[in-house]
Design an enzyme around this catalytic site. Structure first.
Site, PDB file in Angstrom:
ATOM      1  N   ARG A   1       0.855  -1.184   0.000  1.00  0.00           N
ATOM      2  CA  ARG A   1       0.000   0.000   0.000  1.00  0.00           C
ATOM      3  C   ARG A   1       0.890   1.232   0.000  1.00  0.00           C
ATOM      4  O   ARG A   1       1.931   1.249   0.667  1.00  0.00           O
ATOM      5  CB  ARG A   1      -0.913   0.023   1.239  1.00  0.00           C
ATOM      6  CG  ARG A   1      -2.062  -0.971   1.201  1.00  0.00           C
ATOM      7  CD  ARG A   1      -3.138  -0.556   0.187  1.00  0.00           C
ATOM      8  NE  ARG A   1      -4.263  -1.477   0.147  1.00  0.00           N
ATOM      9  CZ  ARG A   1      -4.405  -2.459  -0.740  1.00  0.00           C
ATOM     10  NH1 ARG A   1      -3.495  -2.678  -1.659  1.00  0.00           N
ATOM     11  NH2 ARG A   1      -5.477  -3.231  -0.715  1.00  0.00           N
TER      12      ARG A   1
ATOM     13  N   GLU B   1      -3.247   7.722  -3.841  1.00  0.00           N
ATOM     14  CA  GLU B   1      -3.722   7.270  -5.147  1.00  0.00           C
ATOM     15  C   GLU B   1      -5.006   7.977  -5.523  1.00  0.00           C
ATOM     16  O   GLU B   1      -5.844   8.176  -4.642  1.00  0.00           O
ATOM     17  CB  GLU B   1      -3.968   5.747  -5.094  1.00  0.00           C
ATOM     18  CG  GLU B   1      -2.790   4.977  -5.622  1.00  0.00           C
ATOM     19  CD  GLU B   1      -2.972   3.484  -5.489  1.00  0.00           C
ATOM     20  OE1 GLU B   1      -3.944   2.961  -6.053  1.00  0.00           O
ATOM     21  OE2 GLU B   1      -2.139   2.868  -4.810  1.00  0.00           O
TER      22      GLU B   1
ATOM     23  N   HIS C   1      -1.161   0.546  -9.935  1.00  0.00           N
ATOM     24  CA  HIS C   1      -1.842  -0.436  -9.077  1.00  0.00           C
ATOM     25  C   HIS C   1      -2.378  -1.625  -9.902  1.00  0.00           C
ATOM     26  O   HIS C   1      -3.575  -1.921  -9.892  1.00  0.00           O
ATOM     27  CB  HIS C   1      -2.990   0.237  -8.303  1.00  0.00           C
ATOM     28  CG  HIS C   1      -3.353  -0.488  -7.036  1.00  0.00           C
ATOM     29  ND1 HIS C   1      -3.766   0.160  -5.897  1.00  0.00           N
ATOM     30  CD2 HIS C   1      -3.379  -1.808  -6.728  1.00  0.00           C
ATOM     31  CE1 HIS C   1      -4.027  -0.731  -4.940  1.00  0.00           C
ATOM     32  NE2 HIS C   1      -3.801  -1.933  -5.434  1.00  0.00           N
ATOM     33  N   ILE C   2      -1.440  -2.278 -10.600  1.00  0.00           N
ATOM     34  CA  ILE C   2      -1.846  -3.400 -11.469  1.00  0.00           C
ATOM     35  C   ILE C   2      -1.303  -4.732 -10.958  1.00  0.00           C
ATOM     36  O   ILE C   2      -1.303  -5.725 -11.691  1.00  0.00           O
ATOM     37  CB  ILE C   2      -1.365  -3.192 -12.933  1.00  0.00           C
ATOM     38  CG1 ILE C   2       0.167  -2.939 -12.971  1.00  0.00           C
ATOM     39  CG2 ILE C   2      -2.118  -2.064 -13.609  1.00  0.00           C
ATOM     40  CD1 ILE C   2       0.764  -3.059 -14.364  1.00  0.00           C
ATOM     41  N   ALA C   3      -0.829  -4.756  -9.706  1.00  0.00           N
ATOM     42  CA  ALA C   3      -0.153  -5.978  -9.238  1.00  0.00           C
ATOM     43  C   ALA C   3      -1.054  -7.211  -9.334  1.00  0.00           C
ATOM     44  O   ALA C   3      -0.583  -8.307  -9.616  1.00  0.00           O
ATOM     45  CB  ALA C   3       0.363  -5.792  -7.819  1.00  0.00           C
TER      46      ALA C   3
HETATM   47  N1  LIG Z   1      -0.760  -3.790  -5.120  1.00  0.00           N
HETATM   48  C1  LIG Z   1      -1.751  -4.652  -5.184  1.00  0.00           C
HETATM   49  O1  LIG Z   1      -2.486  -4.711  -6.160  1.00  0.00           O
HETATM   50  C2  LIG Z   1      -1.983  -5.582  -4.076  1.00  0.00           C
HETATM   51  C3  LIG Z   1      -1.647  -5.231  -2.796  1.00  0.00           C
HETATM   52  N2  LIG Z   1      -1.857  -6.100  -1.772  1.00  0.00           N
HETATM   53  C4  LIG Z   1      -1.449  -5.697  -0.424  1.00  0.00           C
HETATM   54  O2  LIG Z   1      -0.577  -6.699   0.100  1.00  0.00           O
HETATM   55  C5  LIG Z   1      -0.913  -6.920   1.445  1.00  0.00           C
HETATM   56  C6  LIG Z   1      -0.448  -8.291   1.881  1.00  0.00           C
HETATM   57  O3  LIG Z   1      -1.252  -9.299   1.321  1.00  0.00           O
HETATM   58  P1  LIG Z   1      -1.104 -10.833   1.763  1.00  0.00           P
HETATM   59  O4  LIG Z   1       0.309 -11.271   1.583  1.00  0.00           O
HETATM   60  O5  LIG Z   1      -2.169 -11.609   1.122  1.00  0.00           O
HETATM   61  O6  LIG Z   1      -1.400 -10.693   3.320  1.00  0.00           O
HETATM   62  P2  LIG Z   1      -0.845 -11.550   4.525  1.00  0.00           P
HETATM   63  O7  LIG Z   1      -1.727 -11.212   5.675  1.00  0.00           O
HETATM   64  O8  LIG Z   1      -0.675 -12.981   4.120  1.00  0.00           O
HETATM   65  O9  LIG Z   1       0.636 -10.955   4.771  1.00  0.00           O
HETATM   66  C7  LIG Z   1       0.887  -9.743   5.427  1.00  0.00           C
HETATM   67  C8  LIG Z   1       2.104  -9.966   6.311  1.00  0.00           C
HETATM   68  O10 LIG Z   1       2.506  -8.703   6.871  1.00  0.00           O
HETATM   69  C9  LIG Z   1       3.000  -8.988   8.175  1.00  0.00           C
HETATM   70  N3  LIG Z   1       3.048  -7.753   8.961  1.00  0.00           N
HETATM   71  C10 LIG Z   1       2.039  -7.092   9.563  1.00  0.00           C
HETATM   72  N4  LIG Z   1       2.506  -6.021  10.218  1.00  0.00           N
HETATM   73  C11 LIG Z   1       3.853  -6.006  10.007  1.00  0.00           C
HETATM   74  C12 LIG Z   1       4.901  -5.148  10.417  1.00  0.00           C
HETATM   75  N5  LIG Z   1       4.673  -4.084  11.202  1.00  0.00           N
HETATM   76  N6  LIG Z   1       6.155  -5.424  10.019  1.00  0.00           N
HETATM   77  C13 LIG Z   1       6.409  -6.514   9.247  1.00  0.00           C
HETATM   78  N7  LIG Z   1       5.457  -7.366   8.829  1.00  0.00           N
HETATM   79  C14 LIG Z   1       4.202  -7.102   9.204  1.00  0.00           C
HETATM   80  C15 LIG Z   1       2.005 -10.014   8.711  1.00  0.00           C
HETATM   81  O11 LIG Z   1       2.519 -10.697   9.833  1.00  0.00           O
HETATM   82  C16 LIG Z   1       1.821 -10.911   7.501  1.00  0.00           C
HETATM   83  O12 LIG Z   1       2.746 -11.993   7.469  1.00  0.00           O
HETATM   84  C17 LIG Z   1      -2.432  -6.704   1.497  1.00  0.00           C
HETATM   85  O13 LIG Z   1      -2.873  -6.370   2.785  1.00  0.00           O
HETATM   86  C18 LIG Z   1      -2.633  -5.586   0.520  1.00  0.00           C
HETATM   87  O14 LIG Z   1      -2.597  -4.338   1.182  1.00  0.00           O
HETATM   88  C19 LIG Z   1      -2.411  -7.324  -1.985  1.00  0.00           C
HETATM   89  C20 LIG Z   1      -2.767  -7.717  -3.230  1.00  0.00           C
HETATM   90  C21 LIG Z   1      -2.597  -6.874  -4.385  1.00  0.00           C
HETATM   91  O1  LIG Z   2      -6.192  -7.037  -3.204  1.00  0.00           O
HETATM   92  C1  LIG Z   2      -5.700  -5.933  -2.942  1.00  0.00           C
HETATM   93  O2  LIG Z   2      -5.436  -5.588  -1.787  1.00  0.00           O
HETATM   94  C2  LIG Z   2      -5.461  -5.013  -4.046  1.00  0.00           C
HETATM   95  O3  LIG Z   2      -4.771  -4.034  -3.896  1.00  0.00           O
HETATM   96  C3  LIG Z   2      -6.081  -5.321  -5.346  1.00  0.00           C
HETATM   97  O4  LIG Z   2      -5.205  -5.286  -6.373  1.00  0.00           O
END
Ligand SMILES: NC(=O)C1=CN([C@@H]2O[C@H](COP(=O)(O)OP(=O)(O)OC[C@H]3O[C@@H](n4cnc5c(N)ncnc54)[C@H](O)[C@@H]3O)[C@@H](O)[C@H]2O)C=CC1
Ligand SMILES: O=C(O)C(=O)CO
Length: 375
Positions: free
Chosen positions: A262, A291, A309-311
């Site tokens: 984010r 954004e 934001h196309i990940a």
């Molecule tokens: N750019 C994009 O299009 C996308 C962005 N995302 C973002 O990626 C994030 C992560 O997604 P997932 O891996 O599925 O979630 P997840 O919950 O599996 O992984 C998040 C990790 O961050 C760790 N974490 C939390 N606070 C922390 C801190 N202060 N320091 C270090 N680590 C910390 C957690 O312990 C966890 O292992 C989502 O919450 C979302 O915001 C997700 C998908 C697409």
């Molecule tokens: O799943 C998310 O968190 C996203 O940012 C979508 O791409």
């Protein structure tokens, strides 16, 4: 007063009314539901007018108190974010109005990790700069110093937030480019550690330099040691401006920083200053602090690769996200229990069999006292 909207309606005589505030790809989710809206970014007023007097559920993004209140007044009890991250949803407000909040974990893990890997390569090998150079007709012939970048093999990849996506990215970089791993997370990632150990043993057995892993006890350790650092934590109070001016100064001068989590995880204004002062430092960004805007100066930086934001934007993933979001809403409306393991949502994505009778992932199920599936 919101303007009347052109709405695409599926199944007008259906028993329930579910609104999608964004047009979503594929047709499976439509078959599972509902109706969609052609316009892409709706105002709160637009969404309230779409909800109207009767609405059972909504699929959308960026929901706050006013929208949950409007949905509740219209008789709705289900909302699903079409995303895994739900920092953009006021879950406390949803709890107040008794609305279930779904998200879409797992289906975007590999796709998002692949984009982080793409940005890592694009930054390391200066692909965007070289592409612009070529298109500008500036190429006169091969030169030893033309767009020299960084070799990843044997360097150290740092992962901050080794959850689903962070771990998938780490595996890609370790296995694909034979990088050593250092990671920081609040929790130990045993599976990731085992993977790197096994791969290191495999390389050694084949007479190659083995890869190594290390779980850092502080984030600063990662910043100091890694050559490429990728951010994958959730966004919350603990991760807001996790990478700030002071922390940027701890990174190697030629390091690469990737953010597919984010925008607000990085202090973007401080990053722009850092990029200006350190031309060999490179960054790959999919997300931005405010954004869809960028902080002044970022767009002009040659050492930044920036994408909108196309990940998660692969066809399979976006269709899967739409399916999971639809099933969250549908399941709640039908009174289904909550799927016990949101990390294993594959049965919901199999097009050849009907989905399980459960909601794939409801983030406030405990707060609302919703039952868990025994399947
Ligand atoms: N750019 C994009 O299009 C996308 C962005 N995302 C973002 O990626 C994030 C992560 O997604 P997932 O891996 O599925 O979630 P997840 O919950 O599996 O992984 C998040 C990790 O961050 C760790 N974490 C939390 N606070 C922390 C801190 N202060 N320091 C270090 N680590 C910390 C957690 O312990 C966890 O292992 C989502 O919450 C979302 O915001 C997700 C998908 C697409
Ligand atoms: O799943 C998310 O968190 C996203 O940012 C979508 O791409």
């Amino acid at each position: 007063m919101a303007k009347p909207l052109q709405v695409e309606v599926y199944n007008p005589n259906g028993k329930y009314r579910v609104v999608s505030t964004k047009s979503m790809p594929g047709t499976r989710w439509i078959n599972l539901l509902i109706c969609t809206e052609k316009k892409t970014i709706l105002s709160v007023e637009d969404i309230i007018s779409l909800i109207g007097n009767k609405c059972d559920g909504v699929i959308g993004q960026d929901w706050g108190e006013r929208l949950f209140s409007a949905l509740s007044r219209a008789g709705g009890t289900a909302f699903s974010n079409m995303a895994v991250g739900y920092n953009n949803v006021d879950v406390d407000a949803a709890n107040k109005y008794g609305v279930a909040v779904g998200n879409t974990p797992g289906v975007l893990t590999e796709t998002t990790a692949e984009l982080a890997a793409s940005l890592s390569l694009a930054a390391a090998r200066r692909i965007v700069e070289a592409d612009e150079f070529m298109r500008a007709g500036l190429y006169d012939g091969w030169l030893p110093n033309l767009f020299v970048g960084n070799l990843l093999k044997g360097q150290t990849v740092g992962v901050i937030g080794a959850g689903r996506i962070g771990s998938a990215y780490a595996r890609m970089m370790v296995e694909g480019f034979k990088m050593n791993l250092i990671y920081f997370d609040l929790y130990q990632s045993t599976r990731l550690e085992k993977f790197v150990t096994a791969y290191g043993q495999f390389l050694k057995a084949n007479g190659e330099q083995p890869v190594t892993w290390k779980r850092a006890s502080t984030m600063d350790e990662v910043l100091r040691e890694a050559d490429v650092i990728s951010l994958h934590p959730v966004l919350d109070k603990t991760t807001y401006h996790l990478v700030n001016k002071e922390r940027l100064s701890k990174m190697k001068k030629e390091a690469i920083l990737i953010n597919c989590s984010r925008g607000p995880v990085i202090d973007e204004a401080a990053l722009v200053e850092h990029l200006k002062a350190n031309p060999m430092f490179r960054v790959g960004l999919d997300v931005f602090e405010e954004e869809p805007y960028m902080k002044p100066g970022l767009a002009q930086m040659k050492n930044a690769v920036i994408v909108p934001h196309i990940a998660s934007a692969s066809k399979w993933t976006r269709e899967g996200m739409a399916t999971l979001a639809a099933l969250n809403v549908l399941g709640k409306i039908k009174g289904y229990p909550i799927w016990a393991d949101p990390n294993r949502v594959d049965p919901f994505l199999n097009e050849n069999s009907p989905p399980p009778a459960a909601c794939p992932s409801i983030v406030n199920s405990k707060a609302l006292g919703l039952p868990v599936s025994k399947l």
